[in-house]
Write a protein that holds these residues in place. Structure first.
Motif, PDB file in Angstrom:
ATOM      1  N   ASN A   1       3.458  -8.272  10.024  1.00 52.21           N
ATOM      2  CA  ASN A   1       2.273  -7.404  10.257  1.00 52.21           C
ATOM      3  C   ASN A   1       2.167  -6.037   9.871  1.00 52.21           C
ATOM      4  N   PRO A   2       1.478  -5.411   8.150  1.00 56.12           N
ATOM      5  CA  PRO A   2       1.386  -4.725   7.873  1.00 56.12           C
ATOM      6  C   PRO A   2       1.426  -3.411   8.048  1.00 56.12           C
ATOM      7  N   GLU A   3       0.898  -3.532   9.614  1.00 65.98           N
ATOM      8  CA  GLU A   3       0.893  -1.706  10.418  1.00 65.98           C
ATOM      9  C   GLU A   3       2.254  -2.010  11.359  1.00 65.98           C
ATOM     10  N   THR A   4       3.004  -2.523  12.065  1.00 68.97           N
ATOM     11  CA  THR A   4       4.212  -2.476  12.937  1.00 68.97           C
ATOM     12  C   THR A   4       4.968  -3.298  12.328  1.00 68.97           C
ATOM     13  N   GLY A   5       5.201  -4.099  11.409  1.00 69.58           N
ATOM     14  CA  GLY A   5       6.159  -5.050  10.934  1.00 69.58           C
ATOM     15  C   GLY A   5       6.505  -6.022  11.621  1.00 69.58           C
TER      16      GLY A   5
ATOM     17  N   GLU B   1       2.932  10.120   5.123  1.00 71.32           N
ATOM     18  CA  GLU B   1       1.416   9.205   5.072  1.00 71.32           C
ATOM     19  C   GLU B   1       2.642   7.967   5.135  1.00 71.32           C
ATOM     20  N   ASP B   2       1.704   6.537   5.545  1.00 75.09           N
ATOM     21  CA  ASP B   2       1.762   5.497   6.560  1.00 75.09           C
ATOM     22  C   ASP B   2       2.850   4.785   5.828  1.00 75.09           C
ATOM     23  N   LEU B   3       3.398   4.014   6.088  1.00 78.08           N
ATOM     24  CA  LEU B   3       4.377   2.883   5.789  1.00 78.08           C
ATOM     25  C   LEU B   3       3.771   1.427   6.150  1.00 78.08           C
ATOM     26  N   VAL B   4       3.807   0.531   4.591  1.00 76.15           N
ATOM     27  CA  VAL B   4       2.787  -0.931   4.692  1.00 76.15           C
ATOM     28  C   VAL B   4       3.662  -1.573   4.630  1.00 76.15           C
ATOM     29  N   TRP B   5       3.972  -2.765   5.710  1.00 78.95           N
ATOM     30  CA  TRP B   5       4.873  -3.909   5.292  1.00 78.95           C
ATOM     31  C   TRP B   5       4.340  -5.274   4.727  1.00 78.95           C
ATOM     32  N   SER B   6       4.805  -5.673   3.612  1.00 86.71           N
ATOM     33  CA  SER B   6       3.806  -7.199   3.489  1.00 86.71           C
ATOM     34  C   SER B   6       5.687  -7.921   2.827  1.00 86.71           C
ATOM     35  N   VAL B   7       5.519  -9.306   3.228  1.00 84.50           N
ATOM     36  CA  VAL B   7       5.960 -10.862   2.580  1.00 84.50           C
ATOM     37  C   VAL B   7       5.658 -11.152   1.056  1.00 84.50           C
ATOM     38  N   ASP B   8       6.868 -11.717   0.865  1.00 86.89           N
ATOM     39  CA  ASP B   8       6.624 -12.252  -0.494  1.00 86.89           C
ATOM     40  C   ASP B   8       5.595 -13.568  -0.359  1.00 86.89           C
ATOM     41  N   ASN B   9       5.991 -14.399   0.428  1.00 86.40           N
ATOM     42  CA  ASN B   9       5.671 -16.010   0.530  1.00 86.40           C
ATOM     43  C   ASN B   9       5.226 -16.193   1.727  1.00 86.40           C
TER      44      ASN B   9
END
Length: 637
Positions: free
Chosen positions: A213-217, A198-206
């Motif tokens: 970038n949610p795809e590339t990191g 499955e896909d790896l998704v990136w996020s930040v809290d602030n």
């Protein structure tokens, strides 16, 4: 020569790290992958990738995979050939590199990123070539790089991810806009098992501190001076509904961190983050360290012509308490010189006998509060009511507050409406506004404050902003200090970033030139010279209005083109839009308009659109011709 007024904004260049992880050792690449990018601070020393296509990806048949890339040239290469453009070409192999096939344009083979899928189990390998060519991509080749090989392995069944470990290449990013600041990095993850599907998704809290970038990191720090810790999280959601995630923290700052030591101890200010090495005798750098004594605006050079990215105070004393230290880095890269100035870091030196004070401070714009945070107040304008509330606590285990002085930095010609201590308004004779350095650093000061150990009191200041004549940022905090001999101390609140705006629409119109026109030219459209074609704007707009009502922009040519002898040019200006045009001589023609709650954008056109000169069916007499254009900006009704 024909011209129309204007100007343009210049953006700082931002660079990021490469992330080469070539691991398909049993696959023969079409060409050897290019070496990793080497850098010093944010200067790229060679060309390469900022984001590589992943070396190994597992998925199920029919699932679309997005191969993201981001590449660039060295800083020197960009300086020497600024108009070179990249050309992309993807290749694929189904036999572990024994043969490679060029992916066609129709399949996306000439794009920076590539989307691929397969309806059959098996492995397919991909590699990208980037070739930079002069003349916007049409001239001869000046540079080339090859990505690592990306292997995509298709299976018939999904496989869950069970564990993930997240890391970043750099855990400190700078928040100052600069050509050489390290203000971006890449997050990566180690997943068990490796063949998850499955896909790896990136996020930040602030998002006030950084964007990812949610795809590339790819993680980019803010450039507004906001500091703090941002948490980066990688998440994989499995098909069966379970998920795994992991996080890592990244510090966002200006390069240096405050230091707190006891009297007599050493204190070291050191550049944070990954600095790198130049490694070339033709390139060099020097560092100058400065000190600003507390309560002054002096700039004292404490170390010069050094290569040390840290500065040590061997025996800090109370007299140095609240001094500021910073570094200025001058870097010579080939024939160019780059500068970087860190933030000012504070030295706190603690004597053993001072009280322990905690100062919790807040700021609020009562007039206009739009997307403000605890530490960032945006869009402050003249007439706004800005209120400060500072809660001050003296620890019960420390000494009392004796002859304390409270200081609150304020902006420009700001007026004081009221000052309260514990909800009781105090007489103006109890405080004073002091304008240091010709009024550029005003403060509100309350003297002779006395409180016992364990006591908490609140100071509230209500102000009315004035003196905002340009967009400006003030980073300030209140503090309490005492200069009493043998009992000197200074305690400060938290920095608040306060952005002041003019609350007006600022525009700058650029002259337009149509170059030299052949005297025998007839019935022909003449384009503008390149300096007024995109990416350059003809009208540069900085819309600092807080409440953005619709605006319409109109343009009129006041009269014919004439020369110094009074002769007229057999031609006129036309406003073109995708082949359609309207002549603007003596007419009020609408150029563009903005929508409610949206800023008015700068105005610029490509070579085939916008203001073009039409030469009529008549010969042009020699001379220099000019005319006057009237731009008007009107509120829509």
């Amino acid at each position: 020569m024909f011209v129309v007024m204007g100007g343009m904004l210049k953006n700082n260049i931002q660079t990021v790290d490469a992330a080469t992880q070539y691991s398909n050792l049993d696959v023969k690449p079409k060409e050897e992958p290019s070496e990793d990018v080497k850098k010093f601070l944010g200067i790229w020393l060679n060309r390469g990738y900022t984001v590589q296509p992943p070396a190994t990806t597992y998925t199920v048949v029919g699932h679309s995979i997005h191969l993201n890339t981001h590449s660039g040239r060295s800083t020197l290469g960009i300086a020497t050939s600024p108009f070179a453009a990249p050309r992309y070409q993807w290749y694929k192999s189904t036999d572990k590199g024994r043969s490679w096939t060029e992916i066609s344009r129709n399949e996306g083979g000439n794009e920076e990123d590539l989307r691929v899928t397969s309806n059959e189990p098996g492995s397919i390998y991909y590699q990208q070539r980037v070739n930079w060519r002069q003349a916007g991509g049409l001239g001869f080749s000046i540079a080339e790089i090859w990505s690592q090989v990306a292997g995509i392995h298709y299976s018939a069944k999904d496989k869950n991810a069970e564990k993930i470990e997240v890391s970043v290449q750099d855990d400190y990013l700078y928040n100052n806009p600069s050509e050489i600041a390290l203000n971006s990095t890449v997050a990566t993850a180690k997943v068990n098992p490796e063949d998850y599907t499955e896909d790896l998704v990136w996020s930040v809290d602030n998002h006030q501190l950084a964007y990812i970038n949610p795809e590339t990191g790819e993680l980019n720090a803010n450039s507004r001076g906001a500091s703090g810790i941002v948490r980066v999280t990688g998440t994989i959601k499995n098909v069966d509904g379970t998920s795994v995630s992991d996080s890592v923290d990244v510090q966002i700052g200006g390069g240096l961190e405050d230091k707190k030591v006891k009297s007599g101890e050493s204190a070291m200010f050191a550049m944070q983050g990954h600095i790198g090495q130049l490694g070339d005798k033709d390139n060099d750098f020097t560092v100058r360290w400065y000190r600003q004594p507390a309560g002054t605006q002096k700039r004292e050079l404490v170390a010069s012509n050094t290569k040390e990215l840290s500065y040590v105070i061997e025996e800090a004393r109370v007299r140095l308490d609240n001094d500021l230290y910073w570094a200025e880095i001058s870097m010579r890269f080939s024939r160019d010189v780059y500068e970087y100035v860190t933030n000012k870091a504070r030295l706190n030196v603690l004597p053993a006998d001072k009280p322990d004070i905690t100062l919790n401070n807040t700021v609020q714009n009562e007039t206009f509060n739009h997307n403000n945070t605890d530490d960032l107040i945006d869009d402050i304008a003249n007439g706004d009511i800005v209120s400060y509330r500072d809660e001050i606590t003296i620890s019960p285990d420390s000494g009392p507050l004796r002859k304390g002085t409270y200081v609150l930095p304020i902006y420009g010609d700001t007026e004081i409406d009221s000052v309260k201590i514990n909800d009781e308004e105090i007489d103006p004779s109890r405080y004073q506004v002091i304008n240091y350095f010709g009024g550029t650093s005003p403060i509100l000061q309350i003297d002779q404050i006395r409180r016992e150990s364990g006591e908490t009191f609140v100071i509230e200041v209500r102000t009315r902003v004035d003196g905002v004549y340009m967009n400006e940022q003030m980073v300030a905090h209140p503090y309490i200090y005492s200069g009493e001999e043998d009992n000197a101390y200074r305690f400060r609140g938290k920095d608040k970033v306060m952005n002041y705006v003019t609350n007006v629409l600022q525009k700058d119109v650029r002259d337009i030139s149509y170059g030299a026109v052949n005297a025998y030219t007839t019935d022909k459209i003449i384009s503008r010279t390149d300096d007024t074609n995109q990416p350059n704007d003809v009208v540069t707009v900085d819309d600092q209005r807080r409440t953005k009502e619709p605006i319409k922009v109109f343009l009129t040519q006041e009269g014919e083109f004439t020369n110094d002898d009074g002769g007229s040019l057999p031609g006129c200006l036309r406003l073109y839009d995708q082949g359609k045009f309207v002549e603007i001589v003596g007419k009020k023609v609408k150029v563009t308009e903005s929508q409610k709650d949206q800023p008015l954008n700068s105005i610029g056109w490509d070579k085939e659109n916008g203001l073009l000169l039409h030469i009529h069916d008549a010969a042009v007499a020699p001379g220099q011709y000019s005319t006057t254009l009237n731009w008007s900006f009107e509120n829509s009704i």
